[in-house]
Design a protein around this motif. Sequence first.
Motif, PDB file in Angstrom:
ATOM      1  N   GLY A  91      35.227  49.467  25.056  1.00  0.00           N
ATOM      2  CA  GLY A  91      35.584  48.188  25.655  1.00  0.00           C
ATOM      3  C   GLY A  91      36.924  47.688  25.145  1.00  0.00           C
ATOM      4  N   VAL A 117      26.284  45.993  20.726  1.00  0.00           N
ATOM      5  CA  VAL A 117      26.894  44.768  20.217  1.00  0.00           C
ATOM      6  C   VAL A 117      27.923  44.299  21.235  1.00  0.00           C
ATOM      7  CG1 VAL A 117      28.213  43.714  18.347  1.00  0.00           C
ATOM      8  CG2 VAL A 117      26.586  45.574  17.861  1.00  0.00           C
ATOM      9  N   TYR A 152      44.090  46.558  27.188  1.00  0.00           N
ATOM     10  CA  TYR A 152      43.790  45.760  28.364  1.00  0.00           C
ATOM     11  C   TYR A 152      43.121  46.640  29.407  1.00  0.00           C
ATOM     12  CZ  TYR A 152      43.650  42.819  32.342  1.00  0.00           C
ATOM     13  OH  TYR A 152      43.155  42.105  33.409  1.00  0.00           O
ATOM     14  N   HIS A 209      38.609  36.056  37.770  1.00  0.00           N
ATOM     15  CA  HIS A 209      38.396  37.501  37.858  1.00  0.00           C
ATOM     16  C   HIS A 209      38.260  37.942  39.306  1.00  0.00           C
ATOM     17  CE1 HIS A 209      37.894  37.300  33.569  1.00  0.00           C
ATOM     18  NE2 HIS A 209      37.752  38.607  33.507  1.00  0.00           N
ATOM     19  N   GLY A 224      29.950  38.596  28.798  1.00  0.00           N
ATOM     20  CA  GLY A 224      31.300  38.643  28.208  1.00  0.00           C
ATOM     21  C   GLY A 224      32.266  37.818  29.031  1.00  0.00           C
TER      22      GLY A 224
HETATM   23  P1  FAD Z   1      34.170  41.488  26.868  1.00  0.00           P
HETATM   24  O1  FAD Z   1      33.839  41.012  28.224  1.00  0.00           O
HETATM   25  O2  FAD Z   1      35.132  40.693  26.069  1.00  0.00           O
HETATM   26  O3  FAD Z   1      32.809  41.625  26.055  1.00  0.00           O
HETATM   27  C1  FAD Z   1      32.749  41.748  24.654  1.00  0.00           C
HETATM   28  C2  FAD Z   1      31.581  40.911  24.161  1.00  0.00           C
HETATM   29  O4  FAD Z   1      31.298  41.242  22.792  1.00  0.00           O
HETATM   30  C3  FAD Z   1      31.841  39.420  24.199  1.00  0.00           C
HETATM   31  O5  FAD Z   1      30.851  38.774  24.979  1.00  0.00           O
HETATM   32  C4  FAD Z   1      31.758  39.007  22.730  1.00  0.00           C
HETATM   33  O6  FAD Z   1      31.173  37.722  22.542  1.00  0.00           O
HETATM   34  C5  FAD Z   1      30.863  40.077  22.143  1.00  0.00           C
HETATM   35  N1  FAD Z   1      31.032  40.270  20.707  1.00  0.00           N
HETATM   36  C6  FAD Z   1      32.182  40.534  20.050  1.00  0.00           C
HETATM   37  N2  FAD Z   1      31.947  40.629  18.725  1.00  0.00           N
HETATM   38  C7  FAD Z   1      30.616  40.433  18.541  1.00  0.00           C
HETATM   39  C8  FAD Z   1      29.772  40.390  17.388  1.00  0.00           C
HETATM   40  N3  FAD Z   1      30.258  40.574  16.142  1.00  0.00           N
HETATM   41  N4  FAD Z   1      28.449  40.168  17.560  1.00  0.00           N
HETATM   42  C9  FAD Z   1      27.947  39.949  18.799  1.00  0.00           C
HETATM   43  N5  FAD Z   1      28.706  39.972  19.916  1.00  0.00           N
HETATM   44  C10 FAD Z   1      30.020  40.204  19.788  1.00  0.00           C
HETATM   45  N6  FAD Z   1      39.805  42.312  35.328  1.00  0.00           N
HETATM   46  C11 FAD Z   1      39.839  42.561  36.651  1.00  0.00           C
HETATM   47  O7  FAD Z   1      39.428  43.636  37.082  1.00  0.00           O
HETATM   48  N7  FAD Z   1      40.291  41.617  37.533  1.00  0.00           N
HETATM   49  C12 FAD Z   1      40.746  40.412  37.115  1.00  0.00           C
HETATM   50  O8  FAD Z   1      41.152  39.590  37.929  1.00  0.00           O
HETATM   51  C13 FAD Z   1      40.744  40.131  35.716  1.00  0.00           C
HETATM   52  N8  FAD Z   1      41.193  38.950  35.263  1.00  0.00           N
HETATM   53  C14 FAD Z   1      41.243  38.726  33.924  1.00  0.00           C
HETATM   54  C15 FAD Z   1      41.760  37.511  33.483  1.00  0.00           C
HETATM   55  C16 FAD Z   1      41.858  37.259  32.133  1.00  0.00           C
HETATM   56  C17 FAD Z   1      42.425  35.952  31.651  1.00  0.00           C
HETATM   57  C18 FAD Z   1      41.438  38.247  31.203  1.00  0.00           C
HETATM   58  C19 FAD Z   1      41.575  38.022  29.713  1.00  0.00           C
HETATM   59  C20 FAD Z   1      40.888  39.434  31.641  1.00  0.00           C
HETATM   60  C21 FAD Z   1      40.787  39.699  33.000  1.00  0.00           C
HETATM   61  N9  FAD Z   1      40.241  40.891  33.489  1.00  0.00           N
HETATM   62  C22 FAD Z   1      40.253  41.130  34.835  1.00  0.00           C
HETATM   63  C23 FAD Z   1      39.700  41.921  32.567  1.00  0.00           C
HETATM   64  C24 FAD Z   1      38.175  41.797  32.288  1.00  0.00           C
HETATM   65  O9  FAD Z   1      37.922  40.549  31.712  1.00  0.00           O
HETATM   66  C25 FAD Z   1      37.739  42.926  31.337  1.00  0.00           C
HETATM   67  O10 FAD Z   1      37.925  44.173  31.964  1.00  0.00           O
HETATM   68  C26 FAD Z   1      36.284  42.888  30.875  1.00  0.00           C
HETATM   69  O11 FAD Z   1      35.877  41.603  30.538  1.00  0.00           O
HETATM   70  C27 FAD Z   1      36.123  43.778  29.657  1.00  0.00           C
HETATM   71  O12 FAD Z   1      34.768  43.876  29.260  1.00  0.00           O
HETATM   72  P2  FAD Z   1      34.407  44.269  27.770  1.00  0.00           P
HETATM   73  O13 FAD Z   1      32.963  44.577  27.736  1.00  0.00           O
HETATM   74  O14 FAD Z   1      35.335  45.305  27.273  1.00  0.00           O
HETATM   75  O15 FAD Z   1      34.760  42.975  26.888  1.00  0.00           O
END
Ligand code: FAD
Length: 369
Positions: free
Chosen positions: A341, A9, A348, A58, A40
């Motif tokens: 995640g 998910v 963070y 990013h 994401g």
């Molecule tokens: P996400 O990428 O948020 O993925 C989670 C996914 O789950 C999303 O697509 C969401 O739609 C989906 N989801 C949630 N609930 C449901 C549901 N009920 N059903 C179906 N789908 C669902 N990192 C760096 O290394 N360098 C950077 O320069 C950097 N800049 C950043 C700038 C900003 C403004 C932010 C907020 C973050 C930054 N990051 C950076 C961090 C980076 O974005 C994260 O490390 C990464 O995106 C985390 O991945 P994730 O899979 O945990 O979460």
Amino acid sequence: KKKYDYLIVGSGLFGNVFAHQMNKNGFKCLVIDKRNHLGGNIYSEKTEGINVHKYGPHIFHTNDKSIWDFVNQFVEFNHFRYSPLANYKGELYNLPFNMHTFHQFWNVKTPQEAKAKIKDQIKDLNIIKPKNLEEQALSLVGKDIYEKLIKGYTEKQWGRDAKGLPSFIIKRLPVRYTYDNNYFNDKYQGIPIGGYNKLTEGLLENIDTQLNVDYFQNKEHFNELASKVVYTGKIDEFFNYKLGYLNYRSLRFESETLEQENYQGIAAINYTERNVPYTRIIEHKHFEYGQGPKTIITKEFPQEWDKNKEPYYPINDDKNISLYKKYKDLADQEEQIIFGGRLAEYKYYDMHQVIASALKKSNDILNNQ
Ligand code: FAD
């Protein structure tokens, strides 16, 4: 036997890396996302030939060679280095705080002069152990830099007075006594050539995906499809917010296409005055040395979060940390579900960290088979 071994998910980096590792080892995965795209928050949208970072800019950076090699299997990276400028009332300064900045502020030329200047600026303040962000920042860079480059910026970022913010927010404030504008210290840095979506496509090769589907709208159906579930959405949402809402800081982005080749000459300029409502302007083409005739800029506005807005930054205060722990106890009781995640762990994570975490999780499972 169910059709899939794992339902994942969320198609962020955690879900995609986990799916990739499992698929490589013969486990069938389905990745679903409620958004209309994969990837994401690293997703970028191509407009006018420019990759626009939809959820904030990013920059990939890591010191870990194994993580760097891992991502380089899927896409090559360019040599981009993050060296933003600060604009305070039209004056420009280099970031992160380094000898260039000190020179611009005080015309000092050597590290000794810079240190003496900072010491002189804080000698009357008597800060022994900084008790809030203001005191922490003052003791690191002195009064001038604090007032022009930190105070207003941080206050609008967090929507609170600097005196009311905890000092740990700024503990890692990079300060250097060298002429080095490179924001990150990491050995490996860059932007994927061709954009982050290439990384996503590489990770998800030969893996089934479904977009525009919210797990909670059809939970029974999705649970039926797979033996195990990897959940990367918000942990409080998983438990229907029954203990209350975890809070976040949110952002709003305003993008425009400009009929000019080059707007600001650099990928990022921070606006550090409190009464400029945005915290920075991003010019996306500069991440990839774009040469086209147009440009796209994005203004980033911090905003209060509510449940209809995108959750960006977790609020690590006592109230939220203790609420998260209660949800975590519930999550630990769910044997068929793996939580991972930034949203499921209310944490963070930089990209290299979330990749490391997904690799560890998948490898632990594979090693225990
Ligand atoms: P996400 O990428 O948020 O993925 C989670 C996914 O789950 C999303 O697509 C969401 O739609 C989906 N989801 C949630 N609930 C449901 C549901 N009920 N059903 C179906 N789908 C669902 N990192 C760096 O290394 N360098 C950077 O320069 C950097 N800049 C950043 C700038 C900003 C403004 C932010 C907020 C973050 C930054 N990051 C950076 C961090 C980076 O974005 C994260 O490390 C990464 O995106 C985390 O991945 P994730 O899979 O945990 O979460």
